[in-house]
Design an enzyme around this catalytic site. Structure first.
Site, short mmCIF file in Angstrom:
data_model
loop_
_atom_site.label_atom_id
_atom_site.label_comp_id
_atom_site.label_asym_id
_atom_site.label_seq_id
_atom_site.Cartn_x
_atom_site.Cartn_y
_atom_site.Cartn_z
N HIS A 258 -1.11 12.04 2.41
CA HIS A 258 -1.45 11.28 2.80
C HIS A 258 -0.39 9.52 3.83
CE1 HIS A 258 -5.87 8.84 3.06
NE2 HIS A 258 -4.89 8.28 4.04
N LEU B 142 1.64 8.67 10.88
CA LEU B 142 3.03 7.98 11.41
C LEU B 142 2.80 7.75 13.00
CD1 LEU B 142 4.65 10.76 9.94
CD2 LEU B 142 4.87 9.23 9.23
N ARG B 143 1.49 7.94 12.51
CA ARG B 143 0.53 7.19 14.34
C ARG B 143 1.27 7.81 16.22
NH1 ARG B 143 -2.69 4.09 11.39
NH2 ARG B 143 -2.08 2.87 10.38
N ASN C 6 -5.31 10.51 13.09
CA ASN C 6 -6.10 9.21 13.81
C ASN C 6 -5.69 8.77 14.33
OD1 ASN C 6 -4.87 7.79 11.55
ND2 ASN C 6 -6.07 6.39 11.16
N ASN D 208 -7.85 -0.36 3.54
CA ASN D 208 -9.52 -0.08 3.52
C ASN D 208 -9.20 1.22 2.66
OD1 ASN D 208 -11.75 0.55 3.94
ND2 ASN D 208 -11.42 1.73 6.21
N ASP E 28 -1.16 6.66 1.14
CA ASP E 28 -1.65 5.96 2.66
C ASP E 28 -0.62 5.11 3.56
OD1 ASP E 28 -3.40 5.63 3.89
OD2 ASP E 28 -5.43 4.78 2.83
O1 DOR Z 1 -6.44 0.32 5.02
C1 DOR Z 1 -6.29 1.87 5.80
N1 DOR Z 1 -5.71 2.19 7.00
N2 DOR Z 1 -7.15 2.16 5.42
C2 DOR Z 1 -7.54 3.38 6.06
O2 DOR Z 1 -7.87 5.15 5.90
C3 DOR Z 1 -6.41 4.04 7.34
C4 DOR Z 1 -5.52 3.04 7.62
C5 DOR Z 1 -4.98 3.30 8.21
O3 DOR Z 1 -4.89 4.13 9.72
O4 DOR Z 1 -4.25 1.68 8.98
#
Ligand code: DOR
Length: 423
Positions: A60, A63-64, A94, A278, A305
């Site tokens: 998880h 890498l944007r 995402n 989050n 994450d």
């Molecule tokens: O803190 C977070 N950032 N939680 C997520 O579920 C998504 C992530 C993000 O894409 O920045």
């Protein structure tokens, strides 16, 4: 590629119960032998006094690319992974556009092939555009090699749609990776709900926002027989729900992050936006329950994450700041605190970063078996170092650990027999 000998290290591979001081020979990108006679003609890495283990697998990370290359790219994220000892990373969808179709998945794979120093495996969306409205082309992206489906960052709120997603995941054999957060309960929350949120005058996210979602999806996994993987578990209640579900035989697995395993909500004091994440950092009681869950097998794996953001995304009012921690490069150092303090066995920590995520992926990585890909991480358990985010390979300098001292560091990462990072 020259042969490489990693000499005299403590070789730990939980996948084969191996914990021995020995040599590892790498030839043509694979593990050629462990122990025994070593050839005289080979490059040598002196690993005496160091731990040698399979390269870490991160199920998880963010890498944007495409869409948010100001935060991170596949190339920079992969370099950060190598610095953190990770040789396989799974990137969340995402992006913009979201990874909900074949073209985007192929694009990510192509860039990764060309530019990433480690293995990058994409995760496909559950719903089109991650909007929660209709299902994405799940079968199609499964054919292109995604390793799971997720709308991470958002919860698939419609239970009927989630049921269908689970049913559609069945023929692919891939897990649904769910971001468990009931948005009507988290609402305007920006940190853990509790006394600190009250003191700071910030809206809180109750543990129940996660637990209600975990409970619902466990029930749907039970109904459909689908594989459910719960991302970034953060509360004691979630751990207990998952523990009970596993006892009933539900096909549920889950992960905890290094930050949720080592930090509490106090980190937010001073309105520290680098501690905004989050799900939010929780209480000591939650952290202890996560560690207990790791030990009894309720929590299968540790995943970073890794969520890189720009300086401006964080340099603002707490409520407006982006959520997330740039975590690939501090994961091991922060987690080793649990080992040094006697809370966790080193071999168990390594298993949660190697053999266990490999099991969820169903791929032959995360092991040092003869013939396996030579993905290897070498660790100095005692080296003390100060986190300096400015020096991260990641473009995301957003870490609450900046300036803190950690004990234990990755000194080399080898991917497919090639040294991709050396301290
Ligand atoms: O803190 C977070 N950032 N939680 C997520 O579920 C998504 C992530 C993000 O894409 O920045």
């Amino acid at each position: 590629m020259n042969d490489l000998i990693i000499k005299g290290g403590r070789v730990i591979d939980p996948s084969q119960n191996l914990d021995d001081i020995t040599d590892v020979l790498i030839s043509a990108g694979r593990v050629e032998s462990i122990g025994g006679n070593m050839p005289s003609e080979a490059e040598v890495i002196d690993a005496r006094g160091k731990v040698v283990c399979p390269g870490f697998i991160d199920l998880h990370c963010h890498l944007r690319q495409p869409g948010y290359e100001q935060k991170e790219t596949i190339a920079t994220g992969a370099r950060a992974a190598a610095r953190g000892g990770f040789t396989t990373v799974c990137c969340m969808p995402n992006t913009s556009p979201a990874m909900d179709n074949l073209a985007i998945v192929e694009y990510v794979k192509t860039i990764a092939e060309k530019e990433a120093v480690v293995r990058v495996l994409p995760v496909g969306c559950i719903t089109r555009g991650r909007n929660g409205g209709e299902l994405a082309d799940m079968q199609e992206v499964a054919g292109a090699g995604v390793v799971g489906f997720s709308d991470d960052g958002s919860y698939v709120n419609d239970p009927r749609l989630m049921r269908r997603a689970m049913e559609y995941s069945l023929p692919t054999g891939l897990p649904i990776i769910q971001h468990c957060e009931d948005p009507s309960l988290s609402a305007d929350g920006v940190m853990n709900d509790g006394i600190i949120a009250t003191r700071l005058g910030l809206c809180g996210v109750p543990n129940a926002a996660e637990e209600v979602a975990v409970a619902r999806d466990i029930i749907l996994a039970e109904l459909t027989g689908a594989r459910l993987h719960i991302a970034h578990v953060s509360t004691a209640g979630s751990v207990e729900l998952i523990r009970q579900a596993k006892k009933r035989g539900v096909k549920v697995t889950c992960e905890a992050t290094p930050h949720h395993l080592t930090m509490t909500e106090e980190r937010v004091l001073g309105y520290n936006t680098n501690a905004k994440v989050n799900p939010p950092l929780r209480t000591r009681n939650d952290v202890d329950a996560l560690i207990e869950g790791l030990k009894d097998g309720t929590i299968d794996i540790i995943a970073t994450d890794h969520a890189p953001h720009t300086l401006n995304d964080k340099l603002c009012e707490f409520g407006n700041a982006a959520s997330g921690i740039s975590g690939l490069e501090t994961a091991l150092g922060s987690l080793l605190a649990l080992v040094h303090s006697g809370k966790l066995e080193l071999s168990l920590l390594i298993a949660k970063l190697t053999a266990e995520p490999a099991k969820i992926l169903g791929k032959p990585f995360g092991m040092l078996a003869v013939g396996a890909a030579a993905d290897i991480t070498i660790i100095d358990m005692d080296a003390e170092w100060v986190v300096y985010a400015g020096k991260f390979a990641s473009m995301g300098k957003n870490t609450p650990l900046d300036g803190e001292k950690l004990k234990g560091m990755v000194i080399a990462t080898i991917f497919g027999g090639k040294i991709v990072y050396q301290e």
